[in-house]
Design a protein around this motif. Structure first.
Motif, mmCIF file in Angstrom:
data_model
loop_
_atom_site.group_PDB
_atom_site.id
_atom_site.type_symbol
_atom_site.label_atom_id
_atom_site.label_comp_id
_atom_site.label_asym_id
_atom_site.label_seq_id
_atom_site.Cartn_x
_atom_site.Cartn_y
_atom_site.Cartn_z
ATOM 1 N N ARG A 273 3.814 15.910 -0.088
ATOM 2 C CA ARG A 273 2.943 14.745 -0.176
ATOM 3 C C ARG A 273 3.334 13.667 0.835
ATOM 4 O O ARG A 273 2.468 13.066 1.490
ATOM 5 N N LEU A 274 4.629 13.416 0.963
ATOM 6 C CA LEU A 274 5.068 12.381 1.901
ATOM 7 C C LEU A 274 4.751 12.761 3.340
ATOM 8 O O LEU A 274 4.319 11.917 4.136
ATOM 9 N N LYS A 275 4.952 14.029 3.686
ATOM 10 C CA LYS A 275 4.654 14.465 5.053
ATOM 11 C C LYS A 275 3.154 14.434 5.324
ATOM 12 O O LYS A 275 2.722 14.229 6.462
ATOM 13 N N SER A 276 2.350 14.619 4.274
ATOM 14 C CA SER A 276 0.902 14.528 4.433
ATOM 15 C C SER A 276 0.456 13.088 4.641
ATOM 16 O O SER A 276 -0.389 12.799 5.494
ATOM 17 N N GLU A 277 1.031 12.174 3.870
ATOM 18 C CA GLU A 277 0.648 10.765 3.945
ATOM 19 C C GLU A 277 1.276 10.047 5.135
ATOM 20 O O GLU A 277 0.675 9.140 5.716
ATOM 21 N N PHE A 278 2.507 10.456 5.496
ATOM 22 C CA PHE A 278 3.262 9.768 6.546
ATOM 23 C C PHE A 278 3.872 10.820 7.480
ATOM 24 O O PHE A 278 5.090 11.039 7.478
ATOM 25 N N ASN B 45 2.412 6.905 -7.066
ATOM 26 C CA ASN B 45 1.607 8.047 -7.510
ATOM 27 C C ASN B 45 2.345 9.365 -7.303
ATOM 28 O O ASN B 45 2.303 10.265 -8.158
ATOM 29 N N ILE B 46 3.029 9.481 -6.175
ATOM 30 C CA ILE B 46 3.786 10.700 -5.893
ATOM 31 C C ILE B 46 4.917 10.870 -6.907
ATOM 32 O O ILE B 46 5.156 11.967 -7.431
ATOM 33 N N GLU C 12 0.834 -1.201 0.000
ATOM 34 C CA GLU C 12 0.000 0.000 0.000
ATOM 35 C C GLU C 12 0.871 1.254 0.000
ATOM 36 O O GLU C 12 0.584 2.233 -0.699
ATOM 37 N N THR C 13 1.948 1.220 0.781
ATOM 38 C CA THR C 13 2.883 2.344 0.788
ATOM 39 C C THR C 13 3.499 2.530 -0.594
ATOM 40 O O THR C 13 3.691 3.658 -1.062
ATOM 41 N N ILE D 277 1.150 4.420 -2.991
ATOM 42 C CA ILE D 277 1.150 5.857 -2.715
ATOM 43 C C ILE D 277 2.423 6.500 -3.264
ATOM 44 O O ILE D 277 2.391 7.563 -3.902
ATOM 45 N N THR D 278 3.550 5.831 -3.034
ATOM 46 C CA THR D 278 4.840 6.354 -3.486
ATOM 47 C C THR D 278 4.896 6.435 -5.006
ATOM 48 O O THR D 278 5.415 7.404 -5.580
#
Length: 265
Positions: free
Chosen positions: A54-59, A12-13, A5-6, A9-10
């Protein structure tokens, strides 16, 4: 942690960051020099700003290490650290040479566990999550099965290697330097190259490609054969120190390490 799942997300980013690079590509760039031969453009900055946001928003609890802005925290405050190169191959990009990539890797306790390298020019997405194999555009990839160093095999080098280890380079008549360590690692993972090496890359150059290579059956170490990962929290690699590496299809690794050392005797 759900690595697949991670990874989604990665991926897409990375794709969106690649789109940012392509909107700037081919235009006149505001080129700055961080050091001799180490350039940065407005595209590097825009891509890293997007990826970090984006990464700080997701994680939100994960540390982020980026090429342009360094660590997001004063020290590693989590078991998880993203290492991102928003534009691997900036010199190529700045000169409108179409070989460059977005590289994003996630380390858990110093070990790469999720990796994405996206080549927006060719729309090639290399992905891997620990324990789930490696893919290129959704199709499984694996290293080649070459068992001996051959002058006909493709092997990746950097320009630094031309001055640092001529003896090793002389074994490979078809050496290649793409100008992107991340893409060269993926070339090994996909079976195009037998191996690749560099003496002056940074953690963000290899974090994503390392897990892709490992999941494709390859091996990465220092040129002396010692493990690079796991990185301890106090590793100078987190402070932008160089990380020398040798990566191969695995079968050739011991022979390449021994050959690399011959010049050092």
């Amino acid at each position: 942690m759900n690595y697949p799942e991670t990874l989604k997300i990665t991926e897409n980013i990375a794709r969106e960051a690649g789109n940012i690079l392509m909107t700037h590509y081919g235009k006149t760039h505001n080129i700055k020099y961080k050091s001799p031969g180490d350039v940065v453009t407005e595209a590097d900055v825009a891509s890293e700003e997007y990826i970090t946001k984006r990464l700080k928003s997701e994680f939100p609890s994960y540390t982020v290490l980026g090429e342009e802005f360094g660590l997001s925290e004063t020290e590693l405050e989590s078991d998880f650290c993203w290492a991102i190169d928003p534009l691997d191959g900036t010199a190529n990009y700045a000169m409108h040479f179409p070989i460059f990539a977005v590289s994003i890797g996630l380390l858990r306790k110093g070990n790469p566990v999720v990796g994405v390298v996206y080549d927006p020019n060719n729309n090639r997405m290399f992905c891997a999550a620990k324990g789930h194999g490696a893919t290129m555009n959704g199709k499984p990839i694996s290293v080649n099965l070459n068992t001996k160093i051959s002058p006909d095999g493709l092997f990746g080098f950097s320009s630094r290697m031309l001055h640092a280890n001529h003896h090793f380079i002389s074994y490979f008549l078809k050496g290649r330097s793409l100008g992107s360590a991340a893409l060269q690692l993926c070339a090994v993972a996909a079976g195009f190259f037998d191996g690749t090496t560099d003496l002056g890359t940074k953690l963000w150059d290899i974090a994503g490609g390392s897990v892709i290579l490992a999941e494709a059956g390859g091996k990465i170490s220092s040129p002396q054969g010692t493990p690079i990962f796991p990185l301890p929290n106090d590793s100078p690699a987190y402070d932008s120190d160089a990380v020398a590496f040798l990566a191969t299809n695995g079968v050739l690794h011991d022979e390449c390490v021994a050959t690399f050392q011959e010049r050092r005797k």
